[in-house]
Design a protein around this motif. Structure first.
Motif, PDB file in Angstrom:
ATOM      1  N   ILE A  52      -5.105   5.579 -12.393  1.00 23.94           N
ATOM      2  CA  ILE A  52      -5.228   4.128 -12.176  1.00 23.94           C
ATOM      3  C   ILE A  52      -4.767   3.774 -10.769  1.00 23.94           C
ATOM      4  CG2 ILE A  52      -4.325   1.878 -12.892  1.00 23.94           C
ATOM      5  CD1 ILE A  52      -4.123   3.048 -15.757  1.00 23.94           C
ATOM      6  N   ALA A  53      -3.607   4.330 -10.356  1.00 26.93           N
ATOM      7  CA  ALA A  53      -3.075   4.040  -9.014  1.00 26.93           C
ATOM      8  C   ALA A  53      -4.032   4.530  -7.935  1.00 26.93           C
ATOM      9  CB  ALA A  53      -1.703   4.695  -8.856  1.00 26.93           C
ATOM     10  N   LYS A  54      -4.608   5.700  -8.113  1.00 26.83           N
ATOM     11  CA  LYS A  54      -5.540   6.252  -7.120  1.00 26.83           C
ATOM     12  C   LYS A  54      -6.774   5.373  -6.991  1.00 26.83           C
ATOM     13  CE  LYS A  54      -8.401  10.308  -6.162  1.00 26.83           C
ATOM     14  NZ  LYS A  54      -8.769  11.681  -6.596  1.00 26.83           N
ATOM     15  N   ASN A  55      -7.363   4.984  -8.131  1.00 31.99           N
ATOM     16  CA  ASN A  55      -8.574   4.160  -8.095  1.00 31.99           C
ATOM     17  C   ASN A  55      -8.306   2.812  -7.437  1.00 31.99           C
ATOM     18  OD1 ASN A  55     -10.032   6.165  -9.357  1.00 31.99           O
ATOM     19  ND2 ASN A  55      -9.667   5.346 -11.421  1.00 31.99           N
ATOM     20  N   GLU A  56      -7.115   2.270  -7.668  1.00 33.53           N
ATOM     21  CA  GLU A  56      -6.779   0.967  -7.076  1.00 33.53           C
ATOM     22  C   GLU A  56      -6.671   1.076  -5.556  1.00 33.53           C
ATOM     23  OE1 GLU A  56      -3.446  -2.597  -7.564  1.00 33.53           O
ATOM     24  OE2 GLU A  56      -3.217  -0.698  -8.662  1.00 33.53           O
ATOM     25  N   LEU A  89       0.819  -1.217   0.000  1.00 30.85           N
ATOM     26  CA  LEU A  89       0.000   0.000   0.000  1.00 30.85           C
ATOM     27  C   LEU A  89       0.857   1.273   0.000  1.00 30.85           C
ATOM     28  CD1 LEU A  89      -2.673   1.427   0.045  1.00 30.85           C
ATOM     29  CD2 LEU A  89      -2.797   1.058   2.527  1.00 30.85           C
ATOM     30  N   PRO A  90       1.845   1.427   0.912  1.00 29.61           N
ATOM     31  CA  PRO A  90       2.653   2.661   0.858  1.00 29.61           C
ATOM     32  C   PRO A  90       3.415   2.811  -0.458  1.00 29.61           C
ATOM     33  CG  PRO A  90       3.545   1.120   2.484  1.00 29.61           C
ATOM     34  CD  PRO A  90       2.202   0.601   2.081  1.00 29.61           C
ATOM     35  N   SER A  91       3.812   1.672  -1.081  1.00 26.86           N
ATOM     36  CA  SER A  91       4.507   1.746  -2.374  1.00 26.86           C
ATOM     37  C   SER A  91       3.570   2.271  -3.449  1.00 26.86           C
ATOM     38  CB  SER A  91       5.037   0.372  -2.783  1.00 26.86           C
ATOM     39  OG  SER A  91       5.987  -0.085  -1.866  1.00 26.86           O
TER      40      SER A  91
END
Length: 854
Positions: A616-620, A595-597
């Motif tokens: 994409i990273a935010k939605n995930e 998660l922090p990565s």
């Protein structure tokens, strides 16, 4: 008859000598006898000694061409010289000769000096003291000439030397005033004018009046009879013009130095050329002409002593022309010249370090910065600047080494058996080739050693008296074999400190090293000759158990995560940070790092302008981890600040308050929770240190020692880890003793009255302390106070402070009134402050109570 004539002549000559030797008669013969004797005996020898001493000073003095040169080539030392001591025997001899001339040939008759050489003697005396850096006595000698010999032909020289001495004593304003008056009142010419104006220029330089200093140097350059001085004055003019930013004027001054050619020291000529190159206009200048000049300077055989400076400037020229590879080659050439200019070497290393830093080769940059610091003055400003750069690289070098080493091991683990065999067969072949090469070198060294021994005894000459027996060819008597041995040792073991158990791998190698190469070298060094060239020996060393492989993988993943954060936060290298974190997520990392990565990758995508990847990273994160702190931040970016109540910083501050309130059990519990929650973030070592402290306060020395050791090893490159290392090295050994100190031996004269309570009765403790405080106010003659200390998870103490004698402390209840005795019925024991500290550190209350001290 002849004998009688000779006797009369001898008597007459003796009478003449006796008469002329008198210093009390103002006669023509007397004056000239003492003048000639003083000039051609004492003063002649004195000036010879003075000149020899000056030559020695010049030979020992090295100009720093990185700064504006001083007008006079003279190194001023900070050491205090006691009366009767001297830094140079030649100046002592010159002073003795001047003193001898004054004592034996001075003709002070009716208050006037009749010997015209005595003023010269005082001038020599002052110069000798000046160059011996005894400036106050020198000033006295020059002032004596001005006071006693106002009509002397040396009066102007004495005035100039007096002001030189004033400048050395930091009386610059006084020197300027006196020299300006001298130049106004006297029509100085030639060398006298050059000396006066040059030293006036130094005074102006010391007071930061650069323009005026340049004007005075122009006068001095035209007036001096010495081309050495003229070259120096012109060169300093060029430096000063550069300081003012007038490059054209500076180049004109340097051209005047170059025109002197062989008339002036070659160092001025070469450095003038190089200073002109520094002023080169890289946009509009003729680069071909500049290149030809630098090539000519490099190839001229007369310039060999100055190749270190020439190579450095050629490297800088190529660097400014964006020819990085040529620049690196010439900086390395400059380093290989064995230059005596340590600042030049530091500059070369620093530039190479900066080039590697800009290329994101941080481990290599760290090595160059280490070399830079070794050539700078310890704790000087340049040293501190480089040290800050180097310290910033500490973590990245450490984690890059771990990542590189563990990646190599994991690559070997993933190879099939045939691939491993093929890899190590190739490795062994390389080892054999290197071993053969080293064997040839050693044989050549031995042959050279034998030749050197033969040459040393050739022609029937035996060994020198006191020298070792050359025929024995003992290893350490031959510099070639010694140098070879040193290189071999460093190649195998690295640059290790001379200490016990130096061979253990835990001792490490000083400086920045490649961990992979180091572990391989240690493995080779520990192997037998048969194992060293056997591929199966190396294959057998590859980790095979699942536990070992998991540990290597976890360490590698954690290193990737830390590198991602370091590149992102500290160096703003977002591309490098992105690659590290992406590699981490592809490496099946532990859940705590995922998660922090992903969150840090989201931030990096935003900074790089990669909006699609950021979305994409935010939605995930929001969909898969809706209850996480990161999802809260992403959903409410305007409402969540870095200091919200759930931020690591806020939680740490709240936990620290609990620690201050001695709620150690809760601190330990919550620290463990936060360490797991924020694992990988920079604040984790702070939680670990707070937890270690709480463990020590609650469970004692052993628990504290283990926690500090864990912190020192696990977080070695953080501030908290270094603090833990310092505690482990310096503090814990002092606290290790469990022996109580007898009252007579105690350095403390303070005693404590201690009441015990169970932690399960907090209300009872609070009520007792409240009552105790009331009672203590009623006690006369003593200023007493109370406090509460946690002893362990079951017991707390209420303590009375302020008692300075054991007798009074043990009869504490006798201090109470009858009414107060009824309020304080709880049993107590008495302990010195020193022993109370031991009880709290080692939790050995029972052992203390069993001593029957109370």
């Amino acid at each position: 008859m002849r004998i009688f004539t000779k006797a009369i002549l001898l008597v007459l000559l003796a009478s003449f000598l006796v008469t002329s030797c008198s210093r009390k008669k103002d006669k023509f013969i007397n004056r000239n006898f003492h003048a000639v004797t003083a000039e051609f005996n004492a003063l002649y020898n004195g000036y010879n000694a003075l000149e020899q001493g000056r030559n020695n000073l010049n030979e020992a003095y090295f100009d720093n061409y990185w700064e504006v040169l001083p007008i006079e080539r003279m190194q001023v030392f900070e050491e205090i010289v006691l009366p009767g001591q001297s830094k140079n025997d030649n100046f002592t001899r010159a002073e003795e000769k001047a003193t001898k001339a004054i004592q034996k040939h001075s003709m002070n008759i009716d208050g006037k000096e009749k010997n015209p050489q005595i003023d010269e003697a005082y001038l020599l005396l002052g110069k000798a003291r000046y160059f011996d850096q005894r400036f106050i006595p020198a000033l006295e000698a020059f002032n004596y000439i001005l006071y006693k010999y106002p009509a002397s032909d040396k009066i102007n020289q004495a005035k100039v030397w007096r002001e030189k001495t004033n400048i050395r004593l930091d009386n610059n304003e006084l020197a300027i005033k006196n020299l300006k008056r001298l130049l106004k009142q006297e029509s100085l010419e030639g060398q006298d004018l050059a000396d006066a104006t040059s030293i006036l220029a130094q005074a102006y330089l010391n007071t930061k009046s650069i323009d005026t200093a340049i004007t005075q140097l122009e006068i001095a350059s035209n007036a001096t009879k010495s081309n050495d001085e003229r070259g120096r004055y012109r060169f300093i003019q060029g430096q000063l013009y550069n300081e003012l930013g007038y490059k054209d004027s500076a180049n004109i001054a340097f051209d005047k130095v170059i025109e002197l050619n062989r008339k002036t020291p070659r160092i001025y000529l070469i450095t003038a050329h190089l200073e002109k190159i520094k002023n080169f206009d890289y946009e509009n200048g003729n680069k071909l002409e500049a290149t030809e000049l630098l090539t000519e300077l490099e190839e001229n055989r007369e310039n060999r002593p100055f190749l270190d400076k020439i190579y450095h400037q050629i490297g800088t020229f190529h660097l400014n022309n964006s020819s990085d590879s040529l620049a690196v080659a010439y900086y390395n050439k400059s380093l290989r010249t064995n230059s005596v200019d340590k600042f030049l070497k530091a500059k070369n290393y620093e530039i190479l370090g900066d080039m590697n830093f800009d290329a994101s080769l941080y481990a290599e940059a760290g090595k160059y910065y280490d070399s830079t610091m070794s050539n700078l003055v310890l704790n000087s400003k340049p040293y501190r600047v480089i040290k800050r750069k180097r310290d910033n690289l500490e973590d990245v070098i450490y984690y890059e080494a771990i990542a590189k080493t563990n990646d190599s091991i994991l690559d070997l683990i993933n190879l099939s058996e045939p691939e491993r065999i093929a890899y190590f067969e190739s490795f062994v072949e390389d080892l054999k080739a290197k071993a053969e090469e080293e064997k040839e070198k050693q044989e050549a060294a031995e042959r050279n050693s034998g030749l050197a021994t033969v040459n040393n005894t050739i022609g029937g000459q035996g060994p020198r008296i006191g020298a070792p027996n050359q025929s024995a060819v003992f290893y350490f008597y031959n510099p070639t074999t010694v140098a070879y041995g040193k290189n071999e040792f460093i190649k195998i073991w690295g640059d290790r400190t001379l200490e016990d158990d130096w061979r253990w791998s835990s001792k490490g190698i000083s400086g920045v090293i490649d961990n992979t190469a180091n572990s391989t070298d240690n493995l080779i060094a520990s192997a037998s000759d048969e194992e060293k060239f056997d591929p199966q020996f190396y294959i057998s060393k590859i980790p095979s158990t699942e536990k070992e492989i998991d540990s290597i993988s976890k360490d590698r993943n954690y290193a990737y995560y830390q590198l991602g954060l370091i590149y992102k936060e500290k160096f703003k290298e977002y591309g490098l940070a992105k690659r590290k974190l992406q590699n981490l997520l592809k490496s099946n990392p532990e859940e705590r790092l995922i998660l922090p990565s992903k969150y840090n990758l989201y931030r990096i995508y935003e900074l790089l302008g990669e909006n699609d990847e950021a979305t994409i990273a935010k939605n995930e994160i929001v969909s898969k981890y809706p209850n996480s702190r990161y999802a809260t931040i992403l959903n409410n970016p305007d409402l969540v600040s870095d200091k919200d109540e759930n931020s690591p910083e806020s939680l740490y501050e709240a936990l620290y308050l609990l620690h201050e309130n001695q709620e150690y059990a809760e601190v330990i519990s919550k620290s463990e929770d936060y360490i797991n929650r924020f694992d990988g973030e920079p604040i984790v070592p702070k939680f670990e240190l707070l937890k270690a402290t709480a463990l020590g306060r609650l469970n004692g020395y052993e628990a504290y020692s283990k926690a500090i050791n864990y912190l020192a090893i696990t977080y070695a490159n953080t501030l908290e880890g270094k603090q833990a290392q310092n505690i482990e090295t310096n503090l814990l050994p002092k606290l290790a003793s469990t022996d109580f100190v007898a009252e007579s031996d105690s350095i403390s004269n303070h005693y404590k009255v201690v009441f015990q309570f169970k932690n399960s009765e907090p209300e009872k403790i609070a009520e007792f302390q409240k009552t105790l405080d009331t009672v203590l106010k009623n006690i006369k003659y003593y200023k007493l106070s109370s406090s509460k200390d946690v002893y362990n998870k079951d017991i707390s103490f209420v303590i009375v402070h302020g008692l300075k004698t054991g007798t009074v402390a043990r009869t504490f209840d006798q201090l109470l009134t009858k009414e107060d005795k009824k309020k304080i019925k709880t049993p107590y024991f008495v302990v010195t402050s020193t022993n109370y500290q031991i009880i709290q550190i080692h939790k050995n209350l029972d052992a203390y109570l069993n001593l029957n001290n109370n």
